[in-house]
Design a protein around this motif. Structure first.
Motif, PDB file in Angstrom:
ATOM      1  N   VAL A   1      25.798   9.608  -9.093  1.00  0.00           N
ATOM      2  CA  VAL A   1      24.892  10.724  -9.369  1.00  0.00           C
ATOM      3  C   VAL A   1      23.474  10.175  -9.354  1.00  0.00           C
ATOM      4  CG1 VAL A   1      24.175  12.471 -11.037  1.00  0.00           C
ATOM      5  CG2 VAL A   1      26.611  11.949 -10.746  1.00  0.00           C
ATOM      6  N   TYR A   2      22.620  10.749  -8.501  1.00  0.00           N
ATOM      7  CA  TYR A   2      21.241  10.289  -8.348  1.00  0.00           C
ATOM      8  C   TYR A   2      20.284  11.282  -8.990  1.00  0.00           C
ATOM      9  CZ  TYR A   2      23.012   7.034  -4.821  1.00  0.00           C
ATOM     10  OH  TYR A   2      23.690   6.031  -4.170  1.00  0.00           O
ATOM     11  N   LEU A   3      19.351  10.780  -9.779  1.00  0.00           N
ATOM     12  CA  LEU A   3      18.252  11.559 -10.334  1.00  0.00           C
ATOM     13  C   LEU A   3      16.975  10.997  -9.705  1.00  0.00           C
ATOM     14  CD1 LEU A   3      19.345  11.459 -14.092  1.00  0.00           C
ATOM     15  CD2 LEU A   3      20.093  13.041 -12.308  1.00  0.00           C
ATOM     16  N   VAL A   4      16.389  11.779  -8.794  1.00  0.00           N
ATOM     17  CA  VAL A   4      15.337  11.260  -7.912  1.00  0.00           C
ATOM     18  C   VAL A   4      14.116  12.182  -7.944  1.00  0.00           C
ATOM     19  CG1 VAL A   4      14.791  10.579  -5.540  1.00  0.00           C
ATOM     20  CG2 VAL A   4      17.129  10.322  -6.389  1.00  0.00           C
ATOM     21  N   PRO A   5      12.900  11.619  -8.074  1.00  0.00           N
ATOM     22  CA  PRO A   5      11.707  12.474  -7.978  1.00  0.00           C
ATOM     23  C   PRO A   5      11.685  13.236  -6.654  1.00  0.00           C
ATOM     24  CG  PRO A   5      11.110  10.289  -8.769  1.00  0.00           C
ATOM     25  CD  PRO A   5      12.543  10.206  -8.325  1.00  0.00           C
TER      26      PRO A   5
ATOM     27  N   ILE B   1       3.267   5.891  -3.102  1.00  0.00           N
ATOM     28  CA  ILE B   1       4.430   6.631  -3.598  1.00  0.00           C
ATOM     29  C   ILE B   1       4.412   6.705  -5.113  1.00  0.00           C
ATOM     30  CG2 ILE B   1       6.939   6.524  -3.842  1.00  0.00           C
ATOM     31  CD1 ILE B   1       5.981   7.634  -1.179  1.00  0.00           C
ATOM     32  N   ARG B   2       4.115   5.602  -5.757  1.00  0.00           N
ATOM     33  CA  ARG B   2       4.094   5.607  -7.226  1.00  0.00           C
ATOM     34  C   ARG B   2       3.022   6.564  -7.760  1.00  0.00           C
ATOM     35  NH1 ARG B   2       7.272   1.724  -9.477  1.00  0.00           N
ATOM     36  NH2 ARG B   2       8.053   0.118  -8.040  1.00  0.00           N
ATOM     37  N   GLU B   3       1.901   6.645  -7.080  1.00  0.00           N
ATOM     38  CA  GLU B   3       0.859   7.575  -7.492  1.00  0.00           C
ATOM     39  C   GLU B   3       1.330   9.019  -7.351  1.00  0.00           C
ATOM     40  OE1 GLU B   3      -3.787   8.743  -6.372  1.00  0.00           O
ATOM     41  OE2 GLU B   3      -2.785   7.042  -5.409  1.00  0.00           O
ATOM     42  N   GLN B   4       2.030   9.314  -6.263  1.00  0.00           N
ATOM     43  CA  GLN B   4       2.546  10.665  -6.058  1.00  0.00           C
ATOM     44  C   GLN B   4       3.570  11.023  -7.126  1.00  0.00           C
ATOM     45  OE1 GLN B   4       4.039  10.704  -2.041  1.00  0.00           O
ATOM     46  NE2 GLN B   4       2.001  10.714  -1.129  1.00  0.00           N
ATOM     47  N   ILE B   5       4.416  10.076  -7.481  1.00  0.00           N
ATOM     48  CA  ILE B   5       5.419  10.337  -8.517  1.00  0.00           C
ATOM     49  C   ILE B   5       4.741  10.560  -9.864  1.00  0.00           C
ATOM     50  CG2 ILE B   5       7.334   9.322  -9.820  1.00  0.00           C
ATOM     51  CD1 ILE B   5       8.147   7.881  -7.233  1.00  0.00           C
ATOM     52  N   ALA B   6       3.738   9.750 -10.162  1.00  0.00           N
ATOM     53  CA  ALA B   6       3.055   9.855 -11.447  1.00  0.00           C
ATOM     54  C   ALA B   6       2.378  11.213 -11.629  1.00  0.00           C
ATOM     55  CB  ALA B   6       2.023   8.738 -11.580  1.00  0.00           C
ATOM     56  N   THR B   7       1.872  11.776 -10.537  1.00  0.00           N
ATOM     57  CA  THR B   7       1.165  13.054 -10.629  1.00  0.00           C
ATOM     58  C   THR B   7       2.075  14.256 -10.405  1.00  0.00           C
ATOM     59  OG1 THR B   7       0.548  12.929  -8.279  1.00  0.00           O
ATOM     60  CG2 THR B   7      -1.012  12.027  -9.897  1.00  0.00           C
ATOM     61  N   GLY B   8       3.293  14.038  -9.853  1.00  0.00           N
ATOM     62  CA  GLY B   8       4.121  15.176  -9.477  1.00  0.00           C
ATOM     63  C   GLY B   8       5.480  15.272 -10.128  1.00  0.00           C
TER      64      GLY B   8
ATOM     65  N   ALA C   1       0.829  -1.204   0.000  1.00  0.00           N
ATOM     66  CA  ALA C   1       0.000   0.000   0.000  1.00  0.00           C
ATOM     67  C   ALA C   1       0.865   1.256   0.000  1.00  0.00           C
ATOM     68  CB  ALA C   1      -0.942  -0.006   1.201  1.00  0.00           C
ATOM     69  N   TRP C   2       1.950   1.228   0.776  1.00  0.00           N
ATOM     70  CA  TRP C   2       2.874   2.372   0.784  1.00  0.00           C
ATOM     71  C   TRP C   2       3.514   2.548  -0.589  1.00  0.00           C
ATOM     72  CZ3 TRP C   2       4.042   6.643   3.206  1.00  0.00           C
ATOM     73  CH2 TRP C   2       5.241   7.284   2.873  1.00  0.00           C
ATOM     74  N   ALA C   3       3.979   1.459  -1.185  1.00  0.00           N
ATOM     75  CA  ALA C   3       4.621   1.540  -2.495  1.00  0.00           C
ATOM     76  C   ALA C   3       3.663   2.106  -3.538  1.00  0.00           C
ATOM     77  CB  ALA C   3       5.125   0.167  -2.922  1.00  0.00           C
TER      78      ALA C   3
ATOM     79  N   ASP D   1      12.463   0.815 -10.531  1.00  0.00           N
ATOM     80  CA  ASP D   1      11.538   1.575 -11.381  1.00  0.00           C
ATOM     81  C   ASP D   1      11.063   2.858 -10.715  1.00  0.00           C
ATOM     82  OD1 ASP D   1      11.583  -0.169 -13.593  1.00  0.00           O
ATOM     83  OD2 ASP D   1      10.102  -1.490 -12.641  1.00  0.00           O
ATOM     84  N   LEU D   2      11.937   3.452  -9.884  1.00  0.00           N
ATOM     85  CA  LEU D   2      11.561   4.668  -9.171  1.00  0.00           C
ATOM     86  C   LEU D   2      12.486   5.847  -9.477  1.00  0.00           C
ATOM     87  CD1 LEU D   2      10.659   3.134  -5.696  1.00  0.00           C
ATOM     88  CD2 LEU D   2       9.081   4.217  -7.305  1.00  0.00           C
ATOM     89  N   PHE D   3      13.785   5.606  -9.565  1.00  0.00           N
ATOM     90  CA  PHE D   3      14.724   6.682  -9.877  1.00  0.00           C
ATOM     91  C   PHE D   3      15.917   6.118 -10.633  1.00  0.00           C
ATOM     92  CE2 PHE D   3      16.070   5.363  -5.587  1.00  0.00           C
ATOM     93  CZ  PHE D   3      17.451   5.214  -5.751  1.00  0.00           C
ATOM     94  N   VAL D   4      16.798   7.009 -11.067  1.00  0.00           N
ATOM     95  CA  VAL D   4      17.957   6.635 -11.872  1.00  0.00           C
ATOM     96  C   VAL D   4      19.227   7.027 -11.120  1.00  0.00           C
ATOM     97  CG1 VAL D   4      19.148   6.975 -14.084  1.00  0.00           C
ATOM     98  CG2 VAL D   4      16.646   7.008 -13.986  1.00  0.00           C
ATOM     99  N   TYR D   5      20.244   6.177 -11.200  1.00  0.00           N
ATOM    100  CA  TYR D   5      21.549   6.593 -10.690  1.00  0.00           C
ATOM    101  C   TYR D   5      22.644   6.185 -11.652  1.00  0.00           C
ATOM    102  CZ  TYR D   5      22.348   1.801  -8.906  1.00  0.00           C
ATOM    103  OH  TYR D   5      22.516   0.444  -8.788  1.00  0.00           O
TER     104      TYR D   5
END
Length: 293
Positions: free
Chosen positions: A201-205, A129-136, A124-126, A164-168
């Motif tokens: 180097v981190y690229l993070v929502p 978070i994915r919903e927040q990333i998708a909208t923001g 449920a937490w995951a 599937d959340l951020f890139v490094y």
């Protein structure tokens, strides 16, 4: 020099905990270069004798990360006396390679993307978070394409997507990382942050934060004070929301001279700093009260 943009200005998701009743504590600690260290990050003084070590991670059967025996003993003490919460940018799989000698009730991985409860992910937490990333935030696929263009410049040894959340990215050499300030500004406008830690180097929502997941842990744990330790700007939010914040005398926060009213800084860097910050937290818990806010 470490490059960090669009992360340190975030407002902490954590509410001050000192007003809550009772002497209970939650102790949230970053892992790499806070609690545990690869050999290249020991930072021992020239000529110093290597302290007695505990191996806390193996990769392909080879020792990969360590802490001092003193640190290992303190981790066990803190686990017994408080709610110890490992908090890391590592993916779930990378976190599961780590053995701190204890089994924490809660753990936070993937920079807050996964909340583990008794070792199992809270789905449920995951999903939240994915919903927040998708909208923001700009889509991950777009940022991955940006990372691939950076890799084509020749300074990147490894490019990865974390759960599937951020890139490094991992550079061949830290000095080979170019000035990324222009990219950081562009990413910030699209809901992403950029942070460089050592060769990574981190690229993070921007909505994907350790402090948001830790706020959820605090809610579930009940009334408690919070001690937090970390070395990077990705840790700044949870340190800013803590009753007691500790950072080692190295890393991204140290290079930026990051400070806060309830912050303490170790005298030693590296491996010895990792043990020292645990000593600071253990001593505070032993007093039976929290610092004033």
């Amino acid at each position: 020099m470490a490059y960090s943009w669009a992360i340190s200005t975030r407002t902490s998701a954590l509410s001050p905990a000192a007003a809550l009743p009772g002497p209970r504590w939650v102790v949230a600690c970053d892992l790499d270069q806070t609690l545990i260290y690869s050999r290249r990050s020991f930072r021992l003084p020239p000529g110093a004798v290597e302290p007695e070590l505990v191996t806390v991670e193996h990769i392909d059967g080879e020792p990969a990360a360590f802490c001092t025996t003193g640190a290992a003993e303190l981790i066990a003490k803190l686990h017994a006396a408080a709610t110890l919460v490992p908090v890391t940018t590592r993916t779930r799989a990378q976190y599961e390679r780590v053995d701190l000698g204890v089994r924490p009730r809660y753990a936070i991985t993937t920079n807050g993307g996964h909340l583990l409860v008794d070792g199992r992910p809270d789905e449920a937490w995951a999903a939240r978070i994915r919903e927040q990333i998708a909208t923001g935030a700009r889509p991950l696929a777009d940022v991955r394409a940006i990372a691939q263009r950076l890799a084509a410049d020749g300074w990147v040894r490894v490019s990865r997507v974390a759960d599937d959340l951020f890139v490094y990215l991992v550079a061949y050499e830290r000095d080979g990382i170019p000035d990324l300030s222009g990219l950081a500004a562009s990413l910030a406008a699209d809901g992403w942050g950029l942070s460089a830690q050592g060769r990574k180097v981190y690229l993070v929502p921007a909505v994907l934060t350790k402090e948001a997941a830790l706020a959820e842990v605090m809610r579930r744990a009940g009334p408690a004070r919070l001690a937090a330790a970390g070395d990077s700007l990705l840790d700044a939010g949870m340190l800013a929301g803590a009753d007691l914040a500790v950072r080692p005398a190295h890393g991204e926060l140290d290079e930026h001279r990051w400070t806060h009213p309830n912050l303490r800084v170790t005298t030693a860097p590296g491996l010895h700093g990792g043990q020292e910050l645990l000593e600071i937290i253990e001593a505070e818990l032993a007093t039976g009260h929290g610092p004033d806010r």
